[in-house]
Design a protein around this motif. Structure first.
Motif, PDB file in Angstrom:
ATOM      1  N   LYS A   4       0.833  -1.203   0.000  1.00 46.07           N
ATOM      2  CA  LYS A   4       0.000   0.000   0.000  1.00 46.07           C
ATOM      3  C   LYS A   4       0.867   1.253   0.000  1.00 46.07           C
ATOM      4  O   LYS A   4       0.565   2.229  -0.691  1.00 46.07           O
ATOM      5  CB  LYS A   4      -0.934   0.003   1.209  1.00 46.07           C
ATOM      6  CG  LYS A   4      -2.064  -0.976   1.101  1.00 46.07           C
ATOM      7  CD  LYS A   4      -3.001  -0.853   2.282  1.00 46.07           C
ATOM      8  CE  LYS A   4      -4.160  -1.814   2.146  1.00 46.07           C
ATOM      9  NZ  LYS A   4      -5.119  -1.686   3.232  1.00 46.07           N
ATOM     10  N   ILE A   5       1.932   1.232   0.774  1.00 44.26           N
ATOM     11  CA  ILE A   5       2.847   2.377   0.816  1.00 44.26           C
ATOM     12  C   ILE A   5       3.523   2.552  -0.542  1.00 44.26           C
ATOM     13  O   ILE A   5       3.640   3.658  -1.050  1.00 44.26           O
ATOM     14  CB  ILE A   5       3.885   2.223   1.944  1.00 44.26           C
ATOM     15  CG1 ILE A   5       3.176   2.357   3.301  1.00 44.26           C
ATOM     16  CG2 ILE A   5       4.997   3.250   1.811  1.00 44.26           C
ATOM     17  CD1 ILE A   5       4.060   2.100   4.498  1.00 44.26           C
ATOM     18  N   LYS A   6       3.932   1.440  -1.147  1.00 45.50           N
ATOM     19  CA  LYS A   6       4.568   1.503  -2.469  1.00 45.50           C
ATOM     20  C   LYS A   6       3.604   2.099  -3.496  1.00 45.50           C
ATOM     21  O   LYS A   6       3.979   2.957  -4.292  1.00 45.50           O
ATOM     22  CB  LYS A   6       5.011   0.110  -2.889  1.00 45.50           C
ATOM     23  CG  LYS A   6       5.776   0.073  -4.168  1.00 45.50           C
ATOM     24  CD  LYS A   6       6.254  -1.340  -4.478  1.00 45.50           C
ATOM     25  CE  LYS A   6       7.015  -1.379  -5.768  1.00 45.50           C
ATOM     26  NZ  LYS A   6       7.485  -2.734  -6.075  1.00 45.50           N
ATOM     27  N   ASP A   7       2.339   1.658  -3.464  1.00 43.49           N
ATOM     28  CA  ASP A   7       1.330   2.198  -4.382  1.00 43.49           C
ATOM     29  C   ASP A   7       1.112   3.687  -4.156  1.00 43.49           C
ATOM     30  O   ASP A   7       0.977   4.457  -5.103  1.00 43.49           O
ATOM     31  CB  ASP A   7      -0.002   1.453  -4.229  1.00 43.49           C
ATOM     32  CG  ASP A   7       0.051   0.028  -4.745  1.00 43.49           C
ATOM     33  OD1 ASP A   7       0.989  -0.316  -5.498  1.00 43.49           O
ATOM     34  OD2 ASP A   7      -0.850  -0.750  -4.379  1.00 43.49           O
ATOM     35  N   LEU A   8       1.062   4.088  -2.889  1.00 41.89           N
ATOM     36  CA  LEU A   8       0.890   5.502  -2.558  1.00 41.89           C
ATOM     37  C   LEU A   8       2.062   6.327  -3.075  1.00 41.89           C
ATOM     38  O   LEU A   8       1.874   7.413  -3.634  1.00 41.89           O
ATOM     39  CB  LEU A   8       0.742   5.677  -1.050  1.00 41.89           C
ATOM     40  CG  LEU A   8       0.523   7.088  -0.530  1.00 41.89           C
ATOM     41  CD1 LEU A   8      -0.706   7.716  -1.162  1.00 41.89           C
ATOM     42  CD2 LEU A   8       0.386   7.068   0.975  1.00 41.89           C
ATOM     43  N   LYS A   9       3.283   5.807  -2.916  1.00 45.91           N
ATOM     44  CA  LYS A   9       4.465   6.527  -3.403  1.00 45.91           C
ATOM     45  C   LYS A   9       4.414   6.690  -4.916  1.00 45.91           C
ATOM     46  O   LYS A   9       4.743   7.759  -5.442  1.00 45.91           O
ATOM     47  CB  LYS A   9       5.733   5.792  -2.973  1.00 45.91           C
ATOM     48  CG  LYS A   9       6.019   5.939  -1.483  1.00 45.91           C
ATOM     49  CD  LYS A   9       7.137   5.050  -1.017  1.00 45.91           C
ATOM     50  CE  LYS A   9       8.460   5.458  -1.592  1.00 45.91           C
ATOM     51  NZ  LYS A   9       9.575   4.667  -1.027  1.00 45.91           N
ATOM     52  N   ILE A  10       3.967   5.660  -5.608  1.00 45.17           N
ATOM     53  CA  ILE A  10       3.852   5.750  -7.070  1.00 45.17           C
ATOM     54  C   ILE A  10       2.846   6.829  -7.459  1.00 45.17           C
ATOM     55  O   ILE A  10       3.105   7.651  -8.344  1.00 45.17           O
ATOM     56  CB  ILE A  10       3.461   4.383  -7.665  1.00 45.17           C
ATOM     57  CG1 ILE A  10       4.640   3.415  -7.537  1.00 45.17           C
ATOM     58  CG2 ILE A  10       3.027   4.520  -9.121  1.00 45.17           C
ATOM     59  CD1 ILE A  10       4.305   1.972  -7.850  1.00 45.17           C
ATOM     60  N   LYS A  11       1.702   6.856  -6.769  1.00 48.61           N
ATOM     61  CA  LYS A  11       0.691   7.880  -7.054  1.00 48.61           C
ATOM     62  C   LYS A  11       1.237   9.283  -6.792  1.00 48.61           C
ATOM     63  O   LYS A  11       0.958  10.216  -7.549  1.00 48.61           O
ATOM     64  CB  LYS A  11      -0.558   7.639  -6.214  1.00 48.61           C
ATOM     65  CG  LYS A  11      -1.347   6.433  -6.656  1.00 48.61           C
ATOM     66  CD  LYS A  11      -2.531   6.186  -5.751  1.00 48.61           C
ATOM     67  CE  LYS A  11      -3.263   4.915  -6.121  1.00 48.61           C
ATOM     68  NZ  LYS A  11      -4.380   4.634  -5.216  1.00 48.61           N
TER      69      LYS A  11
END
Length: 50
Positions: A4-11
């Protein structure tokens, strides 16, 4: 959680680069927004290190 953190960073990175490419690029708003995004990304990096 890390995914989830990785996805947030990508966004957040996408938002950062969209501000670079937008008509807002030279505005103070874009500069401030990009600074806030970078700070948030750094905080996420710290969370994932622990």
């Amino acid at each position: 959680m890390k995914n989830k953190i990785k996805d947030l960073k990508i966004k957040l990175w996408i938002q950062y680069y969209e501000l670079n490419d937008s008509a807002l690029d030279d505005s103070m708003y874009a500069t401030i927004r990009q600074g806030m995004i970078i700070e948030f990304l750094q905080e996420l990096d710290e969370l994932t290190k622990e």
